[in-house]
Design an enzyme around this catalytic site. Structure first.
Site, PDB file in Angstrom:
ATOM      1  N   ASP A  99     -14.828   7.873  44.209  1.00  0.00           N
ATOM      2  CA  ASP A  99     -14.219   7.667  45.517  1.00  0.00           C
ATOM      3  C   ASP A  99     -12.782   7.198  45.304  1.00  0.00           C
ATOM      4  O   ASP A  99     -12.519   6.382  44.429  1.00  0.00           O
ATOM      5  CB  ASP A  99     -15.009   6.580  46.261  1.00  0.00           C
ATOM      6  N   GLU A 264     -12.565  13.264  53.079  1.00  0.00           N
ATOM      7  CA  GLU A 264     -13.404  12.796  54.184  1.00  0.00           C
ATOM      8  C   GLU A 264     -12.642  12.997  55.489  1.00  0.00           C
ATOM      9  O   GLU A 264     -11.572  12.406  55.685  1.00  0.00           O
ATOM     10  CB  GLU A 264     -13.754  11.309  54.031  1.00  0.00           C
TER      11      GLU A 264
HETATM   12  C1  NOJ Z   1     -14.921   5.627  55.336  1.00  0.00           C
HETATM   13  C2  NOJ Z   1     -15.992   5.080  54.459  1.00  0.00           C
HETATM   14  O1  NOJ Z   1     -16.936   6.071  54.206  1.00  0.00           O
HETATM   15  C3  NOJ Z   1     -16.560   3.879  55.159  1.00  0.00           C
HETATM   16  O2  NOJ Z   1     -17.726   3.399  54.559  1.00  0.00           O
HETATM   17  C4  NOJ Z   1     -15.484   2.827  55.222  1.00  0.00           C
HETATM   18  O3  NOJ Z   1     -15.941   1.723  55.960  1.00  0.00           O
HETATM   19  C5  NOJ Z   1     -14.210   3.374  55.861  1.00  0.00           C
HETATM   20  N1  NOJ Z   1     -13.868   4.679  55.399  1.00  0.00           N
HETATM   21  C6  NOJ Z   1     -13.060   2.484  55.562  1.00  0.00           C
HETATM   22  O4  NOJ Z   1     -12.683   2.638  54.228  1.00  0.00           O
END
Ligand code: NOJ
Length: 530
Positions: A99, A264
Protein backbone atom coordinates in the site's frame (compact mmCIF):
# COMPACT_ATOMS: atom_id res chain seq x y z
CA UNK A 1 4.97 -5.73 -21.55
CA UNK A 2 3.74 -9.26 -22.35
CA UNK A 3 0.10 -9.39 -23.37
CA UNK A 4 -0.85 -11.62 -20.46
CA UNK A 5 1.55 -10.36 -17.84
CA UNK A 6 1.04 -11.51 -14.23
CA UNK A 7 -1.22 -8.69 -13.11
CA UNK A 8 -3.57 -9.29 -16.02
CA UNK A 9 -3.67 -13.06 -15.76
CA UNK A 10 -3.40 -13.38 -12.01
CA UNK A 11 -5.56 -13.02 -8.92
CA UNK A 12 -4.76 -10.49 -6.21
CA UNK A 13 -5.45 -11.37 -2.55
CA UNK A 14 -5.70 -8.52 -0.04
CA UNK A 15 -4.34 -9.03 3.46
CA UNK A 16 -5.15 -6.61 6.26
CA UNK A 17 -1.96 -7.26 8.29
CA UNK A 18 -3.52 -6.61 11.71
CA UNK A 19 -5.94 -9.44 11.10
CA UNK A 20 -4.20 -12.26 9.24
CA UNK A 21 -1.89 -13.98 11.71
CA UNK A 22 -0.29 -12.92 14.96
CA UNK A 23 3.11 -14.44 15.69
CA UNK A 24 3.93 -12.85 19.08
CA UNK A 25 0.75 -13.13 21.11
CA UNK A 26 -0.16 -9.44 21.25
CA UNK A 27 -3.49 -10.11 19.54
CA UNK A 28 -2.50 -8.15 16.41
CA UNK A 29 -1.33 -9.74 13.17
CA UNK A 30 2.20 -9.13 11.88
CA UNK A 31 4.54 -9.74 8.94
CA UNK A 32 6.06 -12.88 10.42
CA UNK A 33 2.53 -14.22 10.86
CA UNK A 34 1.82 -13.61 7.19
CA UNK A 35 5.02 -15.42 6.25
CA UNK A 36 3.94 -18.44 8.28
CA UNK A 37 0.61 -18.56 6.48
CA UNK A 38 1.90 -18.42 2.91
CA UNK A 39 0.98 -22.09 2.53
CA UNK A 40 -2.67 -21.08 2.59
CA UNK A 41 -2.20 -18.66 -0.30
CA UNK A 42 -0.25 -21.19 -2.32
CA UNK A 43 -2.90 -23.85 -1.63
CA UNK A 44 -5.68 -21.46 -2.59
CA UNK A 45 -3.86 -20.65 -5.80
CA UNK A 46 -3.75 -16.85 -5.85
CA UNK A 47 -0.95 -15.06 -7.67
CA UNK A 48 -0.29 -11.83 -5.80
CA UNK A 49 -0.67 -10.53 -2.27
CA UNK A 50 -1.53 -6.92 -1.47
CA UNK A 51 -0.68 -5.82 2.04
CA UNK A 52 -2.51 -2.92 3.64
CA UNK A 53 -0.07 -0.55 5.44
CA UNK A 54 2.51 -1.91 7.89
CA UNK A 55 4.57 1.30 8.18
CA UNK A 56 5.40 3.07 11.46
CA UNK A 57 2.22 4.77 12.55
CA UNK A 58 0.41 6.03 15.64
CA UNK A 59 -2.50 3.92 14.26
CA UNK A 60 -5.08 6.69 14.47
CA UNK A 61 -6.43 5.15 11.23
CA UNK A 62 -4.75 1.76 11.69
CA UNK A 63 -1.74 2.46 9.54
CA UNK A 64 -3.29 4.77 6.95
CA UNK A 65 -1.63 7.50 9.01
CA UNK A 66 2.00 6.91 8.08
CA UNK A 67 4.76 8.40 10.25
CA UNK A 68 7.64 6.98 8.20
CA UNK A 69 7.21 5.70 4.66
CA UNK A 70 10.39 3.64 4.70
CA UNK A 71 10.02 1.46 7.77
CA UNK A 72 7.92 -1.17 9.49
CA UNK A 73 5.92 -0.46 12.62
CA UNK A 74 7.18 -2.57 15.57
CA UNK A 75 3.64 -3.96 15.93
CA UNK A 76 4.13 -5.59 12.54
CA UNK A 77 7.82 -6.46 12.87
CA UNK A 78 10.91 -5.03 11.21
CA UNK A 79 12.41 -4.39 7.80
CA UNK A 80 14.22 -7.71 8.20
CA UNK A 81 10.86 -9.40 8.60
CA UNK A 82 9.70 -7.62 5.47
CA UNK A 83 12.73 -8.82 3.53
CA UNK A 84 12.21 -12.37 4.72
CA UNK A 85 8.54 -12.19 3.77
CA UNK A 86 9.14 -10.86 0.27
CA UNK A 87 11.89 -13.43 -0.26
CA UNK A 88 9.51 -16.25 0.56
CA UNK A 89 6.64 -14.75 -1.40
CA UNK A 90 8.87 -14.62 -4.45
CA UNK A 91 10.30 -18.05 -3.69
CA UNK A 92 6.80 -19.43 -4.11
CA UNK A 93 6.33 -17.66 -7.41
CA UNK A 94 3.93 -15.11 -5.91
CA UNK A 95 4.04 -11.32 -6.21
CA UNK A 96 3.88 -8.74 -3.45
CA UNK A 97 2.00 -5.46 -3.74
CA UNK A 98 2.23 -2.89 -0.95
CA UNK A 99 0.00 0.00 0.00
CA UNK A 100 1.23 3.50 -0.77
CA UNK A 101 -0.50 6.33 1.11
CA UNK A 102 0.54 9.53 -0.63
CA UNK A 103 -2.43 11.83 0.03
CA UNK A 104 -1.66 12.34 3.69
CA UNK A 105 0.86 11.49 6.37
CA UNK A 106 0.42 11.08 10.10
CA UNK A 107 0.56 14.32 12.06
CA UNK A 108 3.51 12.60 13.77
CA UNK A 109 5.50 12.37 10.53
CA UNK A 110 8.73 14.36 10.77
CA UNK A 111 7.68 16.37 7.73
CA UNK A 112 4.50 17.55 9.42
CA UNK A 113 6.20 18.28 12.73
CA UNK A 114 8.55 20.57 10.83
CA UNK A 115 5.77 22.02 8.72
CA UNK A 116 3.70 23.02 11.73
CA UNK A 117 6.68 24.37 13.68
CA UNK A 118 6.58 27.80 12.03
CA UNK A 119 5.18 29.62 9.01
CA UNK A 120 8.63 30.00 7.48
CA UNK A 121 9.80 26.44 7.99
CA UNK A 122 11.08 25.04 4.66
CA UNK A 123 8.51 22.23 4.92
CA UNK A 124 5.57 24.60 5.57
CA UNK A 125 4.45 24.28 1.96
CA UNK A 126 4.66 20.48 2.02
CA UNK A 127 1.15 20.50 3.53
CA UNK A 128 -1.97 22.55 2.84
CA UNK A 129 -2.08 25.58 5.13
CA UNK A 130 -4.58 28.41 4.88
CA UNK A 131 -5.53 31.53 6.75
CA UNK A 132 -8.97 31.50 8.40
CA UNK A 133 -11.90 32.69 6.27
CA UNK A 134 -12.26 36.51 6.27
CA UNK A 135 -14.92 36.38 9.02
CA UNK A 136 -12.99 33.68 10.92
CA UNK A 137 -13.50 29.92 10.83
CA UNK A 138 -12.29 27.31 8.31
CA UNK A 139 -11.08 28.56 4.87
CA UNK A 140 -13.89 26.73 3.01
CA UNK A 141 -16.65 24.16 3.49
CA UNK A 142 -14.65 21.01 2.75
CA UNK A 143 -15.52 18.17 5.10
CA UNK A 144 -13.56 15.28 6.48
CA UNK A 145 -14.48 11.87 5.09
CA UNK A 146 -14.78 10.71 8.68
CA UNK A 147 -17.22 13.47 9.68
CA UNK A 148 -16.81 17.09 10.74
CA UNK A 149 -14.74 19.82 9.12
CA UNK A 150 -11.78 19.00 6.90
CA UNK A 151 -9.76 21.85 8.43
CA UNK A 152 -8.09 22.03 11.83
CA UNK A 153 -6.81 25.26 13.35
CA UNK A 154 -3.22 25.33 14.54
CA UNK A 155 -3.03 27.78 17.46
CA UNK A 156 0.74 28.16 17.34
CA UNK A 157 0.94 29.45 13.78
CA UNK A 158 -2.59 30.85 13.37
CA UNK A 159 -3.53 28.92 10.24
CA UNK A 160 -5.69 25.94 9.33
CA UNK A 161 -4.38 22.74 7.75
CA UNK A 162 -6.50 20.53 5.51
CA UNK A 163 -7.13 16.85 6.15
CA UNK A 164 -9.48 14.86 3.95
CA UNK A 165 -9.62 12.21 6.70
CA UNK A 166 -8.74 12.50 10.42
CA UNK A 167 -7.09 15.61 11.83
CA UNK A 168 -4.21 13.23 12.57
CA UNK A 169 -3.86 12.73 8.78
CA UNK A 170 -2.81 16.08 7.27
CA UNK A 171 -2.93 16.18 3.46
CA UNK A 172 0.33 16.62 1.60
CA UNK A 173 0.62 19.40 -0.97
CA UNK A 174 1.25 17.57 -4.25
CA UNK A 175 1.58 20.89 -6.09
CA UNK A 176 4.97 21.18 -4.41
CA UNK A 177 7.67 19.54 -6.59
CA UNK A 178 9.69 18.67 -3.48
CA UNK A 179 6.82 16.57 -2.18
CA UNK A 180 6.65 14.75 -5.50
CA UNK A 181 10.36 14.08 -5.52
CA UNK A 182 10.37 12.82 -1.93
CA UNK A 183 7.43 10.54 -2.59
CA UNK A 184 8.98 9.19 -5.78
CA UNK A 185 11.99 8.24 -3.69
CA UNK A 186 9.67 6.35 -1.35
CA UNK A 187 8.38 4.37 -4.33
CA UNK A 188 11.96 3.61 -5.40
CA UNK A 189 12.86 2.50 -1.87
CA UNK A 190 10.25 -0.27 -2.01
CA UNK A 191 10.74 -1.07 -5.69
CA UNK A 192 14.42 -1.70 -4.99
CA UNK A 193 13.42 -3.95 -2.11
CA UNK A 194 11.58 -6.00 -4.71
CA UNK A 195 7.93 -5.08 -4.39
CA UNK A 196 5.93 -5.85 -7.51
CA UNK A 197 3.62 -2.90 -7.31
CA UNK A 198 1.54 -0.51 -5.26
CA UNK A 199 -2.07 -0.03 -4.35
CA UNK A 200 -2.28 3.74 -4.07
CA UNK A 201 -4.57 5.03 -1.35
CA UNK A 202 -7.26 7.59 -2.38
CA UNK A 203 -5.38 8.41 -5.58
CA UNK A 204 -8.24 10.62 -6.84
CA UNK A 205 -7.75 12.93 -3.85
CA UNK A 206 -4.16 13.94 -4.54
CA UNK A 207 -4.84 17.28 -6.21
CA UNK A 208 -7.26 19.89 -4.91
CA UNK A 209 -8.79 22.92 -6.61
CA UNK A 210 -6.13 25.61 -6.75
CA UNK A 211 -8.64 28.28 -5.69
CA UNK A 212 -10.04 26.15 -2.83
CA UNK A 213 -13.61 26.87 -3.90
CA UNK A 214 -16.44 25.62 -1.70
CA UNK A 215 -17.96 22.29 -2.66
CA UNK A 216 -21.61 22.62 -3.73
CA UNK A 217 -24.38 21.05 -1.60
CA UNK A 218 -25.42 17.54 -2.55
CA UNK A 219 -29.13 17.67 -3.51
CA UNK A 220 -29.43 13.90 -2.92
CA UNK A 221 -28.07 14.01 0.64
CA UNK A 222 -30.16 12.18 3.24
CA UNK A 223 -29.80 12.18 6.99
CA UNK A 224 -28.81 8.51 7.15
CA UNK A 225 -25.76 9.18 4.99
CA UNK A 226 -22.28 10.05 6.25
CA UNK A 227 -21.48 13.68 6.90
CA UNK A 228 -19.14 13.80 3.90
CA UNK A 229 -22.13 13.29 1.57
CA UNK A 230 -23.58 16.70 2.49
CA UNK A 231 -21.57 18.22 -0.33
CA UNK A 232 -20.37 17.02 -3.73
CA UNK A 233 -16.58 16.63 -3.62
CA UNK A 234 -16.04 18.30 -6.98
CA UNK A 235 -13.38 20.77 -5.87
CA UNK A 236 -11.61 18.71 -3.23
CA UNK A 237 -11.07 15.60 -5.40
CA UNK A 238 -10.76 14.37 -9.01
CA UNK A 239 -9.04 17.46 -10.40
CA UNK A 240 -7.64 17.36 -13.97
CA UNK A 241 -4.09 17.92 -12.67
CA UNK A 242 -4.15 14.63 -10.76
CA UNK A 243 -3.44 12.75 -13.96
CA UNK A 244 -0.05 14.44 -14.27
CA UNK A 245 0.78 13.34 -10.72
CA UNK A 246 -0.20 9.75 -11.44
CA UNK A 247 1.77 9.72 -14.70
CA UNK A 248 4.77 10.85 -12.62
CA UNK A 249 4.37 7.84 -10.30
CA UNK A 250 3.91 5.59 -13.28
CA UNK A 251 7.19 6.79 -14.77
CA UNK A 252 8.93 5.79 -11.56
CA UNK A 253 7.43 2.29 -11.75
CA UNK A 254 8.42 2.06 -15.39
CA UNK A 255 12.07 2.47 -14.34
CA UNK A 256 11.65 -1.13 -13.12
CA UNK A 257 10.41 -4.31 -14.85
CA UNK A 258 6.80 -5.37 -14.93
CA UNK A 259 5.48 -3.60 -11.81
CA UNK A 260 1.84 -2.69 -11.34
CA UNK A 261 0.17 0.55 -10.28
CA UNK A 262 -3.31 0.11 -8.79
CA UNK A 263 -5.32 3.16 -7.82
CA UNK A 264 -8.02 3.32 -5.17
CA UNK A 265 -10.82 5.34 -6.78
CA UNK A 266 -14.43 5.73 -5.71
CA UNK A 267 -15.96 7.54 -8.68
CA UNK A 268 -18.71 6.86 -11.22
CA UNK A 269 -17.63 4.79 -14.23
CA UNK A 270 -17.16 7.64 -16.68
CA UNK A 271 -14.77 9.38 -14.26
CA UNK A 272 -13.12 6.15 -13.11
CA UNK A 273 -11.88 5.18 -16.56
CA UNK A 274 -10.05 8.50 -16.98
CA UNK A 275 -7.58 7.11 -14.42
CA UNK A 276 -6.04 4.83 -17.05
CA UNK A 277 -4.55 8.15 -18.10
CA UNK A 278 -3.90 9.70 -21.47
CA UNK A 279 -2.40 7.00 -23.70
CA UNK A 280 -2.55 4.64 -20.73
CA UNK A 281 0.00 6.72 -18.81
CA UNK A 282 -1.94 6.38 -15.53
CA UNK A 283 -2.85 3.48 -13.27
CA UNK A 284 -2.62 0.02 -14.82
CA UNK A 285 -5.65 -0.90 -12.75
CA UNK A 286 -7.94 1.86 -11.50
CA UNK A 287 -9.76 -0.22 -8.87
CA UNK A 288 -13.26 -0.98 -10.08
CA UNK A 289 -15.56 -0.96 -7.03
CA UNK A 290 -18.79 -0.84 -8.99
CA UNK A 291 -19.93 -4.31 -7.85
CA UNK A 292 -19.69 -3.20 -4.24
CA UNK A 293 -22.30 -0.51 -4.67
CA UNK A 294 -24.57 -2.19 -7.21
CA UNK A 295 -27.88 -3.72 -6.12
CA UNK A 296 -27.49 -7.50 -6.20
CA UNK A 297 -29.79 -8.06 -9.17
CA UNK A 298 -28.93 -9.96 -12.34
CA UNK A 299 -30.12 -7.25 -14.73
CA UNK A 300 -28.32 -4.42 -12.95
CA UNK A 301 -25.07 -6.35 -12.77
CA UNK A 302 -25.29 -7.40 -16.42
CA UNK A 303 -25.83 -3.76 -17.39
CA UNK A 304 -22.88 -2.71 -15.25
CA UNK A 305 -20.55 -5.27 -16.83
CA UNK A 306 -21.57 -4.18 -20.32
CA UNK A 307 -21.14 -0.51 -19.46
CA UNK A 308 -17.73 -1.08 -17.89
CA UNK A 309 -16.55 -3.23 -20.80
CA UNK A 310 -17.65 -0.46 -23.14
CA UNK A 311 -16.00 2.34 -21.14
CA UNK A 312 -12.46 0.98 -20.80
CA UNK A 313 -10.08 2.77 -23.16
CA UNK A 314 -8.37 0.73 -25.90
CA UNK A 315 -5.53 -1.28 -24.37
CA UNK A 316 -6.82 -0.74 -20.83
CA UNK A 317 -7.23 -3.85 -18.68
CA UNK A 318 -10.36 -4.35 -16.53
CA UNK A 319 -10.50 -5.44 -12.90
CA UNK A 320 -13.16 -6.38 -10.36
CA UNK A 321 -13.47 -6.15 -6.58
CA UNK A 322 -16.16 -7.51 -4.23
CA UNK A 323 -14.87 -6.16 -0.95
CA UNK A 324 -12.03 -4.70 1.05
CA UNK A 325 -11.20 -3.46 4.55
CA UNK A 326 -13.50 -0.44 4.09
CA UNK A 327 -16.59 -2.18 2.76
CA UNK A 328 -19.28 -4.49 4.16
CA UNK A 329 -18.25 -8.06 3.47
CA UNK A 330 -19.90 -9.63 0.45
CA UNK A 331 -21.49 -12.47 2.48
CA UNK A 332 -22.91 -9.91 4.91
CA UNK A 333 -24.42 -8.00 2.02
CA UNK A 334 -25.86 -10.73 -0.21
CA UNK A 335 -26.12 -13.70 2.18
CA UNK A 336 -24.32 -16.99 2.29
CA UNK A 337 -25.97 -18.65 -0.69
CA UNK A 338 -25.38 -15.70 -3.04
CA UNK A 339 -21.82 -15.22 -1.75
CA UNK A 340 -21.00 -18.37 -3.70
CA UNK A 341 -22.54 -16.91 -6.86
CA UNK A 342 -20.56 -13.73 -6.20
CA UNK A 343 -17.35 -15.77 -5.98
CA UNK A 344 -18.06 -17.26 -9.39
CA UNK A 345 -18.85 -13.85 -10.83
CA UNK A 346 -15.61 -12.32 -9.49
CA UNK A 347 -13.46 -15.18 -10.74
CA UNK A 348 -14.99 -15.53 -14.20
CA UNK A 349 -15.41 -11.93 -15.35
CA UNK A 350 -12.85 -10.45 -17.71
CA UNK A 351 -10.31 -8.55 -15.65
CA UNK A 352 -8.01 -8.97 -12.69
CA UNK A 353 -9.97 -10.09 -9.60
CA UNK A 354 -9.00 -8.85 -6.15
CA UNK A 355 -10.12 -11.09 -3.30
CA UNK A 356 -10.37 -9.97 0.29
CA UNK A 357 -9.01 -12.27 3.02
CA UNK A 358 -11.77 -14.11 4.87
CA UNK A 359 -14.24 -13.92 1.99
CA UNK A 360 -13.05 -17.40 1.04
CA UNK A 361 -14.51 -18.51 4.39
CA UNK A 362 -17.76 -16.71 3.70
CA UNK A 363 -17.34 -14.52 6.79
CA UNK A 364 -20.53 -12.50 7.01
CA UNK A 365 -21.91 -9.99 9.46
CA UNK A 366 -19.93 -9.79 12.69
CA UNK A 367 -21.42 -7.89 15.63
CA UNK A 368 -18.94 -5.54 17.27
CA UNK A 369 -20.05 -4.73 20.83
CA UNK A 370 -19.75 -1.00 21.61
CA UNK A 371 -16.82 -1.58 23.98
CA UNK A 372 -14.91 -3.44 21.26
CA UNK A 373 -15.17 -0.68 18.64
CA UNK A 374 -11.81 0.28 17.12
CA UNK A 375 -12.57 2.17 13.91
CA UNK A 376 -12.17 5.96 14.23
CA UNK A 377 -15.00 6.51 11.73
CA UNK A 378 -17.42 4.55 13.97
CA UNK A 379 -16.23 6.62 16.90
CA UNK A 380 -16.80 9.91 15.04
CA UNK A 381 -20.19 8.98 13.58
CA UNK A 382 -21.41 6.19 15.90
CA UNK A 383 -24.37 3.87 15.46
CA UNK A 384 -25.07 4.68 11.80
CA UNK A 385 -23.48 1.58 10.35
CA UNK A 386 -20.39 3.24 8.81
CA UNK A 387 -17.91 1.44 11.09
CA UNK A 388 -15.40 -0.79 9.34
CA UNK A 389 -14.52 -3.14 12.20
CA UNK A 390 -16.92 -5.91 11.03
CA UNK A 391 -14.90 -6.42 7.85
CA UNK A 392 -11.57 -6.38 9.68
CA UNK A 393 -12.05 -9.26 12.13
CA UNK A 394 -9.25 -11.84 12.38
CA UNK A 395 -8.75 -14.65 9.90
CA UNK A 396 -9.98 -17.96 11.27
CA UNK A 397 -7.56 -20.85 10.82
CA UNK A 398 -8.69 -23.67 13.10
CA UNK A 399 -10.99 -24.56 15.98
CA UNK A 400 -8.64 -23.51 18.78
CA UNK A 401 -9.91 -20.80 21.19
CA UNK A 402 -8.64 -17.86 19.13
CA UNK A 403 -9.05 -19.69 15.83
CA UNK A 404 -5.28 -20.09 15.43
CA UNK A 405 -4.99 -16.34 14.83
CA UNK A 406 -3.26 -15.52 18.10
CA UNK A 407 -2.28 -17.03 21.43
CA UNK A 408 -3.42 -13.76 23.01
CA UNK A 409 -6.66 -11.81 22.86
CA UNK A 410 -7.64 -10.89 19.27
CA UNK A 411 -7.81 -7.12 18.68
CA UNK A 412 -11.31 -7.56 17.20
CA UNK A 413 -13.80 -10.36 17.91
CA UNK A 414 -13.94 -13.56 15.88
CA UNK A 415 -17.17 -14.75 14.31
CA UNK A 416 -19.32 -16.74 16.77
CA UNK A 417 -19.08 -19.80 14.48
CA UNK A 418 -15.27 -19.76 14.20
CA UNK A 419 -15.20 -23.33 15.57
CA UNK A 420 -16.50 -24.51 12.19
CA UNK A 421 -15.93 -21.50 9.95
CA UNK A 422 -12.18 -21.89 9.70
CA UNK A 423 -9.60 -22.95 7.13
CA UNK A 424 -8.76 -26.32 8.71
CA UNK A 425 -12.37 -27.48 8.83
CA UNK A 426 -13.47 -26.02 5.52
CA UNK A 427 -10.51 -27.38 3.56
CA UNK A 428 -11.76 -30.86 4.34
CA UNK A 429 -15.34 -30.11 3.35
CA UNK A 430 -15.93 -30.54 -0.39
CA UNK A 431 -19.11 -28.48 -0.06
CA UNK A 432 -17.53 -25.45 1.66
CA UNK A 433 -17.21 -22.03 0.09
CA UNK A 434 -13.46 -22.34 0.65
CA UNK A 435 -13.37 -25.43 -1.55
CA UNK A 436 -15.46 -23.57 -4.12
CA UNK A 437 -13.02 -20.63 -4.15
CA UNK A 438 -10.12 -23.01 -4.65
CA UNK A 439 -11.88 -24.81 -7.51
CA UNK A 440 -12.79 -21.53 -9.17
CA UNK A 441 -9.22 -20.32 -8.96
CA UNK A 442 -7.95 -23.58 -10.34
CA UNK A 443 -10.49 -23.42 -13.19
CA UNK A 444 -9.46 -19.86 -14.01
CA UNK A 445 -5.84 -20.90 -14.06
CA UNK A 446 -6.54 -23.88 -16.34
CA UNK A 447 -8.61 -21.97 -18.91
CA UNK A 448 -7.11 -18.96 -20.63
CA UNK A 449 -10.65 -18.15 -21.74
CA UNK A 450 -11.41 -17.24 -18.11
CA UNK A 451 -8.28 -15.23 -17.39
CA UNK A 452 -7.43 -13.43 -20.60
CA UNK A 453 -10.25 -14.44 -22.97
CA UNK A 454 -12.86 -12.16 -24.50
CA UNK A 455 -16.10 -11.32 -22.76
CA UNK A 456 -19.35 -11.80 -24.70
CA UNK A 457 -22.69 -11.08 -23.04
CA UNK A 458 -25.15 -13.97 -23.54
CA UNK A 459 -28.35 -13.51 -21.56
CA UNK A 460 -29.72 -11.31 -18.82
CA UNK A 461 -33.14 -11.17 -17.25
CA UNK A 462 -34.47 -10.30 -13.82
CA UNK A 463 -32.92 -13.38 -12.23
CA UNK A 464 -30.11 -14.72 -14.38
CA UNK A 465 -26.98 -13.24 -15.88
CA UNK A 466 -25.06 -15.37 -18.38
CA UNK A 467 -21.96 -14.55 -20.41
CA UNK A 468 -19.35 -16.27 -22.49
CA UNK A 469 -15.62 -16.17 -22.15
CA UNK A 470 -13.74 -17.08 -25.31
CA UNK A 471 -10.14 -17.76 -26.18
CA UNK A 472 -9.06 -19.38 -29.44
CA UNK A 473 -11.44 -22.29 -30.08
CA UNK A 474 -12.61 -22.41 -26.50
CA UNK A 475 -16.05 -21.11 -25.48
CA UNK A 476 -17.13 -21.17 -21.86
CA UNK A 477 -20.55 -20.11 -20.66
CA UNK A 478 -20.99 -18.72 -17.15
CA UNK A 479 -24.61 -18.69 -15.98
CA UNK A 480 -25.47 -17.16 -12.62
CA UNK A 481 -28.80 -17.45 -10.86
CA UNK A 482 -29.20 -14.41 -8.61
CA UNK A 483 -32.47 -15.70 -7.17
CA UNK A 484 -33.48 -18.23 -4.55
CA UNK A 485 -35.72 -20.02 -7.08
CA UNK A 486 -34.98 -22.39 -9.98
CA UNK A 487 -34.49 -20.65 -13.35
CA UNK A 488 -33.94 -21.64 -16.95
CA UNK A 489 -31.45 -20.11 -19.36
CA UNK A 490 -31.30 -20.59 -23.12
CA UNK A 491 -27.96 -21.86 -24.40
CA UNK A 492 -26.43 -19.67 -27.11
CA UNK A 493 -27.77 -20.39 -30.58
CA UNK A 494 -25.97 -23.01 -32.65
CA UNK A 495 -24.39 -24.69 -29.64
CA UNK A 496 -24.44 -28.47 -30.08
CA UNK A 497 -23.87 -29.44 -26.47
CA UNK A 498 -22.36 -28.40 -23.20
CA UNK A 499 -20.47 -29.95 -20.27
CA UNK A 500 -20.62 -28.70 -16.74
CA UNK A 501 -17.13 -27.71 -15.54
CA UNK A 502 -18.17 -26.36 -12.16
CA UNK A 503 -21.29 -25.57 -10.15
CA UNK A 504 -21.38 -23.33 -7.09
CA UNK A 505 -23.61 -25.86 -5.36
CA UNK A 506 -22.05 -28.53 -3.21
CA UNK A 507 -23.63 -31.52 -4.91
CA UNK A 508 -25.47 -32.59 -8.04
CA UNK A 509 -25.42 -30.90 -11.41
CA UNK A 510 -27.74 -28.58 -13.26
CA UNK A 511 -29.78 -30.22 -15.99
CA UNK A 512 -29.32 -29.42 -19.67
CA UNK A 513 -32.36 -30.23 -21.81
CA UNK A 514 -31.71 -29.55 -25.46
CA UNK A 515 -31.07 -25.84 -25.77
CA UNK A 516 -31.98 -25.04 -22.21
CA UNK A 517 -30.01 -25.01 -19.00
CA UNK A 518 -31.96 -25.49 -15.75
CA UNK A 519 -30.27 -23.70 -12.86
CA UNK A 520 -31.13 -24.63 -9.31
CA UNK A 521 -31.84 -21.90 -6.71
CA UNK A 522 -28.73 -19.76 -6.00
CA UNK A 523 -26.69 -21.72 -8.50
CA UNK A 524 -23.93 -20.53 -10.76
CA UNK A 525 -22.28 -22.78 -13.33
CA UNK A 526 -19.44 -22.73 -15.80
CA UNK A 527 -20.09 -24.78 -18.93
CA UNK A 528 -17.81 -25.71 -21.79
CA UNK A 529 -19.74 -25.21 -25.03
CA UNK A 530 -19.32 -27.44 -28.06
C1 NOJ B 1 -8.70 4.57 2.11
C2 NOJ B 1 -8.33 3.41 2.97
O1 NOJ B 1 -8.66 2.23 2.32
C3 NOJ B 1 -9.03 3.60 4.28
O2 NOJ B 1 -8.95 2.47 5.10
C4 NOJ B 1 -8.45 4.82 4.95
O3 NOJ B 1 -9.16 5.09 6.14
C5 NOJ B 1 -8.53 6.04 4.03
N1 NOJ B 1 -8.15 5.75 2.68
C6 NOJ B 1 -7.63 7.11 4.52
O4 NOJ B 1 -6.30 6.76 4.26
Amino acid sequence: MPENTWWKRGIVYQIYPRSFQDSNGDGIGDLEGIRRRLDHLAWLGVDAVWLSPFYPSPMADFGYDVADYCGVDPIFGSLDDFDRLIGEVHGRGLKLIVDFVPNHTSDQHEWFRESRSSRDNPKRDWYIWHDPAPGGGPPNNWNSNFGGPGWTFDEATGQYYYHAFLKEQPDLNWRNPKVRAAMHDVLRFWLRRGVDGFRVDVIWHLMKDEGFRDNPPNPAYQADQPDINRTLQIHSTDQPEVHGVIAGMRRVLDEFDDRVLIGEIYLPLDRLVTYYGENLSGAHLPFNFQLIHMAWRAGDIAALVEEYEGAIPPGGWPNWVLGNHDQTRIAARVGEAQARVAAMLLLTLRGTPTMYYGDELGIGRVEIPPDAVQDPWERNEPGLGFGRDPQRTPMQWDDSPSAGFTTGRPWLPLTPDHGTRNVAAMREDPGSILTLYRRLIELRRRHLALSVGDYVGAHADGQVFAYERRFGQERLLVALNFSHAAQTVPLPEGVAGAQVLLSTLASGEPAIHGQELALRPDEGVVLALD
